[in-house]
Design a protein around this motif. Structure first.
Motif, PDB file in Angstrom:
ATOM      1  N   ALA A   1      39.097  34.927  34.082  1.00  0.00           N
ATOM      2  CA  ALA A   1      39.135  34.829  35.539  1.00  0.00           C
ATOM      3  C   ALA A   1      39.525  36.164  36.166  1.00  0.00           C
ATOM      4  O   ALA A   1      38.984  36.556  37.208  1.00  0.00           O
ATOM      5  CB  ALA A   1      40.127  33.745  35.967  1.00  0.00           C
TER       6      ALA A   1
ATOM      7  N   ALA B   1      35.728  33.061  39.130  1.00  0.00           N
ATOM      8  CA  ALA B   1      37.167  33.278  38.964  1.00  0.00           C
ATOM      9  C   ALA B   1      37.944  32.010  39.314  1.00  0.00           C
ATOM     10  O   ALA B   1      38.891  31.635  38.610  1.00  0.00           O
ATOM     11  CB  ALA B   1      37.624  34.444  39.831  1.00  0.00           C
TER      12      ALA B   1
ATOM     13  N   ILE C   1      42.900  35.705  44.668  1.00  0.00           N
ATOM     14  CA  ILE C   1      41.573  35.243  45.091  1.00  0.00           C
ATOM     15  C   ILE C   1      41.585  34.934  46.586  1.00  0.00           C
ATOM     16  O   ILE C   1      40.668  35.334  47.330  1.00  0.00           O
ATOM     17  CB  ILE C   1      41.151  34.012  44.268  1.00  0.00           C
TER      18      ILE C   1
ATOM     19  N   GLN D   1      42.089  43.040  44.581  1.00  0.00           N
ATOM     20  CA  GLN D   1      41.390  43.208  43.313  1.00  0.00           C
ATOM     21  C   GLN D   1      42.231  43.974  42.304  1.00  0.00           C
ATOM     22  O   GLN D   1      41.878  44.060  41.138  1.00  0.00           O
ATOM     23  CB  GLN D   1      40.054  43.942  43.519  1.00  0.00           C
TER      24      GLN D   1
ATOM     25  N   THR E   1      44.448  43.726  40.008  1.00  0.00           N
ATOM     26  CA  THR E   1      45.206  42.841  39.146  1.00  0.00           C
ATOM     27  C   THR E   1      46.007  43.633  38.120  1.00  0.00           C
ATOM     28  O   THR E   1      46.905  43.101  37.499  1.00  0.00           O
ATOM     29  CB  THR E   1      44.253  41.875  38.426  1.00  0.00           C
TER      30      THR E   1
ATOM     31  N   ALA F   1      36.486  38.238  36.071  1.00  0.00           N
ATOM     32  CA  ALA F   1      35.508  37.790  37.068  1.00  0.00           C
ATOM     33  C   ALA F   1      35.903  38.266  38.467  1.00  0.00           C
ATOM     34  O   ALA F   1      35.045  38.695  39.256  1.00  0.00           O
ATOM     35  CB  ALA F   1      35.388  36.265  37.032  1.00  0.00           C
ATOM     36  N   LEU F   2      37.185  38.206  38.784  1.00  0.00           N
ATOM     37  CA  LEU F   2      37.624  38.667  40.103  1.00  0.00           C
ATOM     38  C   LEU F   2      37.411  40.160  40.261  1.00  0.00           C
ATOM     39  O   LEU F   2      37.008  40.627  41.331  1.00  0.00           O
ATOM     40  CB  LEU F   2      39.098  38.321  40.322  1.00  0.00           C
TER      41      LEU F   2
END
Length: 525
Positions: A290, A302, A326, A167, A169, A293-294
């Protein structure tokens, strides 16, 4: 009862203080923009060196370079070079385009300048591009960033970070080592004087380069309107470090009246050069959504969004990398590794798929395979996960000195990773250098009886702490010492313990003649 605890033998220096000491070279020079003499602590050679060392890792931390349209990058560089050619200070200027949707631009000492992809969507002409570019060029030429370093306005707080995981990112909070300097520098807010100076000389450079400086006025007017809308993406980007205001608009209008309007706007050429980028804007919007969303653990959303992004721009490595994130979140490391490999093939010189591959392989127990990925990631951008995992690999091999070096770098991250690295470093280093981690001093009670006192400044429990007490004369010469004294029981983290010395003093002043040396200690299992 009075306690005498001298300063510890080991302290964790404030990085800003250490850096300021390194940079403080006294040199009286002339500011090439303001033409005023000033006392410079950072020499020009150091200034260029700082920018050179931090430019690449800072670009890595903000999305990496945008590589899909080399002609666009060359165009950005051509505009920058026009302005650099007429600037008052000659530096080894560099201009790069970053793969980040946030509308922003920044400058580093030594003439290192970066534009975000997201800013190009918001501009409408080459003259507006030149207005922003000229402004950033003056920040670099006028040493605004270097002056901030001299005042110590950055690196004063630890970066807040999160743990290792798919997660994550955004690795900006996990940057460690010297790369922290660049990350803090480009996020520092410029003062009003620096902004005014950059507006003034930036417009003059525009005029000299053949652009209409009126574009700087209209652009600032647009920025003021956008800043009134707190939902604007500029709030998190350009406005965070370059706040617009009506006062700046008025000052720019006054400058325009002095130097005169007229010159090239370049609307058609700008439209032509940015056409490919604008055609894929919706793809990057889907990617950004995306990522969000992730982060919210909405995996299905995502996936849908990132596949939309890939349909719009199949050449983009960031999109494949996100699919890998993901897959890693879904506990499918083999699938994730294939996707990261695809991202690396598309853009080999971006750190994120390397570090994620290393993390995935490490967690699969394939530490030897993880190592080259972690090393390559750290070459591109040193991070707490990269150094922490390399430290564990080295420690497993019995390479304790190498492991300690990695842990000490990872420990500069104020995160769970950093805290774990500190604990691991202590477990290696404390048994051989206990005085670095344990404060010691003399205490006397109301009857003059002396006690050797220790304080555990680590996050682990200690046992078998052995000390020796040394007595000095008034001239500071050691004249006697005790036998080794063992402090019975353990010493919990942050706690003190003591042992009787077997000596008596008649006055509190006499206690100052005794010093306590920590000789050995063990970590409680």
């Amino acid at each position: 009862m009075k306690l005498y605890l001298p300063k510890p033998f080991y302290t964790r220096f404030n990085l800003a203080f250490v850096l300021s000491l390194t940079l403080m070279v006294s040199a009286c020079g002339v500011n090439p923009v303001t033409k005023k003499r000033e006392f410079q602590f950072v020499s020009e050679a150091q200034e260029i060196s700082i920018g050179t060392q931090n430019y690449s890792p800072t670009r890595q931390s903000q999305g990496g370079d945008y590589v899909l349209d080399p002609e666009l990058t060359a165009y950005i560089q051509s505009v920058g070079n026009k302005l650099a050619a007429v600037s008052d200070r000659k530096l080894p200027y560099e201009f790069n385009l970053l793969n980040d949707s946030v509308p922003n631009a920044w400058a580093m000492p030594g003439g290192k300048i970066a534009f975000n992809r997201g800013l190009l969507y918001e501009l409408n002409s080459e003259a507006e591009l030149a207005a922003v570019m000229g402004h950033e060029l003056v920040h670099a030429a006028a040493r605004h960033g270097a002056q901030g370093m001299e005042r110590g306005i950055f690196l004063q707080g630890a970066m807040i970070a999160v743990g290792i995981g798919a997660q994550n990112t955004d690795y900006a909070n996990l940057i460690v080592g010297g790369a922290q300097a660049g990350a803090q520098l480009v996020n520092s807010k410029y003062g009003r004087d620096a902004e005014s100076e950059s507006d003034l000389y930036g417009m003059q450079y525009m005029k000299r380069a053949g652009y209409d400086p009126a574009a700087a006025v209209t652009l600032q007017e647009t920025f003021v309107r956008l800043s009134a809308d707190r939902k604007s993406s500029f709030i998190d980007g350009l406005f965070a470090s370059h706040p617009p205001s009506e006062a700046r608009v008025d000052a720019n209008k006054a400058t325009l009246a002095q130097i005169g309007a007229g010159g090239d706007w370049g609307k058609e050429i700008y439209k032509q050069k940015t056409a490919k980028l604008r055609a894929t804007q919706s793809a990057y919007k889907a990617y950004d959504d995306a990522v969000k969303a992730l982060s919210e653990k909405n995996i299905d959303k995502a996936k849908t969004l990132v596949n939309q992004a890939i349909a719009g721009e199949p050449r983009e490595a960031r999109f494949q990398e996100l699919l890998g994130d993901i897959a890693l979140t879904e506990k499918k490391p083999q699938d994730a590794l294939k996707l990261y490999a695809k991202a690396i093939k598309m853009q080999p010189d971006y750190f994120k798929p390397h570090i994620q591959s290393g993390i995935a392989l490490f967690n699969m127990g394939k530490k030897a395979e993880a190592e080259p990925y972690l090393k390559r990631a750290n070459e591109l951008l040193p991070t707490a996960p990269g150094h922490a995992l390399l430290g564990q690999i080295a420690e497993d091999r019995g390479q304790t000195d190498v492991a300690l070096q990695h842990y000490q770098v990872a420990a500069s991250s104020n995160s769970d990773i950093g805290k774990d690295a500190i604990a691991r470093a202590v477990r290696i280093d404390l048994p051989r250098n206990p005085a670095k981690y344990i404060k010691s001093g003399i205490q006397h009670d109301n009857y003059g009886n002396l006690f050797a006192v220790v304080q555990n400044d680590t996050a682990v429990s200690l046992r078998s702490v052995q000390v020796r007490v040394i007595k000095y004369n008034a001239a500071g010469r050691a004249i006697a010492q005790s036998q080794p004294l063992l402090i019975s029981g353990g010493v919990a983290p942050g706690k003190r313990s003591q042992v009787a010395v077997g000596e008596h003093v008649a006055t509190p002043q006499e206690a100052n003649l005794y010093k306590v040396v920590v000789e050995t200690a063990e970590i409680a299992q």
